[in-house]
Design an enzyme around this catalytic site. Structure first.
Site, PDB file in Angstrom:
ATOM      1  N   TRP A  20      36.533  45.120  42.457  1.00  0.00           N
ATOM      2  CA  TRP A  20      36.526  44.136  41.375  1.00  0.00           C
ATOM      3  C   TRP A  20      36.480  42.737  41.972  1.00  0.00           C
ATOM      4  O   TRP A  20      37.251  42.418  42.872  1.00  0.00           O
ATOM      5  CB  TRP A  20      37.758  44.282  40.503  1.00  0.00           C
ATOM      6  CG  TRP A  20      37.830  43.279  39.388  1.00  0.00           C
ATOM      7  CD1 TRP A  20      38.501  42.095  39.388  1.00  0.00           C
ATOM      8  CD2 TRP A  20      37.174  43.380  38.122  1.00  0.00           C
ATOM      9  NE1 TRP A  20      38.317  41.442  38.199  1.00  0.00           N
ATOM     10  CE2 TRP A  20      37.504  42.205  37.401  1.00  0.00           C
ATOM     11  CE3 TRP A  20      36.345  44.332  37.528  1.00  0.00           C
ATOM     12  CZ2 TRP A  20      37.046  41.973  36.104  1.00  0.00           C
ATOM     13  CZ3 TRP A  20      35.883  44.108  36.239  1.00  0.00           C
ATOM     14  CH2 TRP A  20      36.231  42.939  35.541  1.00  0.00           C
ATOM     15  N   ASP A  65      16.115  41.656  43.225  1.00  0.00           N
ATOM     16  CA  ASP A  65      16.179  41.441  41.770  1.00  0.00           C
ATOM     17  C   ASP A  65      17.105  40.261  41.495  1.00  0.00           C
ATOM     18  O   ASP A  65      18.051  40.342  40.714  1.00  0.00           O
ATOM     19  CB  ASP A  65      16.695  42.717  41.088  1.00  0.00           C
ATOM     20  CG  ASP A  65      16.557  42.681  39.570  1.00  0.00           C
ATOM     21  OD1 ASP A  65      15.899  41.765  39.047  1.00  0.00           O
ATOM     22  OD2 ASP A  65      17.113  43.575  38.906  1.00  0.00           O
TER      23      ASP A  65
END
Length: 287
Positions: free
Chosen positions: A94, A196
């Site tokens: 996280w 990307d």
């Protein structure tokens, strides 16, 4: 989506961790995403259907680990990737987010330049992956123009024609463009790419440092990453100034970027329909 079977599977992946809470997050168009809170820390979890996107998360795991191994820009630590029935799961560290300050954008430009300085002769990668929801063929080629035409543009063009999103006359215009590409892209080694790099695929951590997520990794022309930063709004000017200082751009970089962006625009055409057609046609008409 977070079934009892999935919860049990996630507990196995996390081993000794005690899961306290699952918090659904806003995600992309193909994944369910969650923050998993344990007794010790938080994790990020993505889930989708293996039958729809076979091998997607294993490919993403490999891409994240390849980027992380170069130690030039922060990448979320991969905790686990696995599959239960028709669900595939990716568990990541996280990342707590911070403010995108001037220092952040300057660091981002410098660190992306460092990533692009990691180069090799061949274009491509030894494994395939995905660009968004579409498979991406990374079979290696010896030069950028051949790789870009054969592994990037042509598969998307075929898909678009098959689904009546492009006409044969449009394909003819692309074929005229192909003839001009060697002059647009002088010989340059293949750089390690995120693949990307639009505004939704990076984070800023609490130390105001960039973090790359959701890659479509391969070795390609560095203009691919730089072009994509401009596609949906652009990055802060300090990012471009910093990149230019650490890895100067060629004089015709804007032309390179415009042509490189044909690939993600074709991907979006095939995924989301004809709202992207005008931008594609505007580019190919100029060639």
């Amino acid at each position: 989506m977070m079934t009892a079977a999935l919860q049990s599977f996630l507990k196995q992946l996390l081993k000794e961790e005690t899961i306290v809470q699952y918090t659904a997050l806003g995600g992309g168009s193909i994944n369910y995403t969650y923050r998993i809170t344990t007794s010790k820390e938080n994790f990020f979890c993505k889930i989708n259907k293996y039958s729809s996107f076979p091998g997607m998360f294993e490919a993403e795991r490999a891409g994240l680990e390849l980027l992380a191994s170069k130690q030039v820009i922060r990448i979320p630590r991969v905790i686990a990737a696995g599959r239960i029935n028709d669900n595939q799961v990716l568990l990541l560290e996280w990342i707590e987010q911070g403010l995108r300050t001037d220092a952040f954008w300057t660091s981002f430009g410098e660190q992306l330049a460092a990533l692009h300085h990691i180069q090799q002769k061949q274009f491509g990668l030894n494994t395939d992956n995905y660009m968004g929801a579409l498979p991406q063929n990374n079979q290696p080629a010896e030069n950028w123009v051949d790789f870009f035409i054969q592994k990037r543009l042509q598969p998307q063009l075929k898909l678009a024609v098959d689904h009546h999103l492009l006409e044969p006359t449009h394909v003819s215009r692309f074929e005229k463009l192909y003839q001009q590409l060697p002059a647009v892209f002088p010989v340059e080694p293949a750089s390690l790419l995120h693949g990307d790099l639009w505004s939704g695929n990076f984070l800023c951590d609490v130390q105001e440092k960039p973090v790359l997520i959701d890659p479509a990794v391969y070795y390609g022309h560095r203009s691919v990453d730089m072009a994509m930063t401009t596609l949906f709004g652009g990055f802060d000017g300090l990012f471009y100034d910093s990149y230019q200082y650490h890895f100067p751009l060629p004089a015709n970089y804007r032309e390179q970027w415009e042509i490189c962006n044909l690939y993600p625009l074709l991907v979006h055409l095939n995924l989301f329909g004809k709202s992207y057609l005008a931008d594609i046609l505007d580019t190919i008409r100029r060639y």
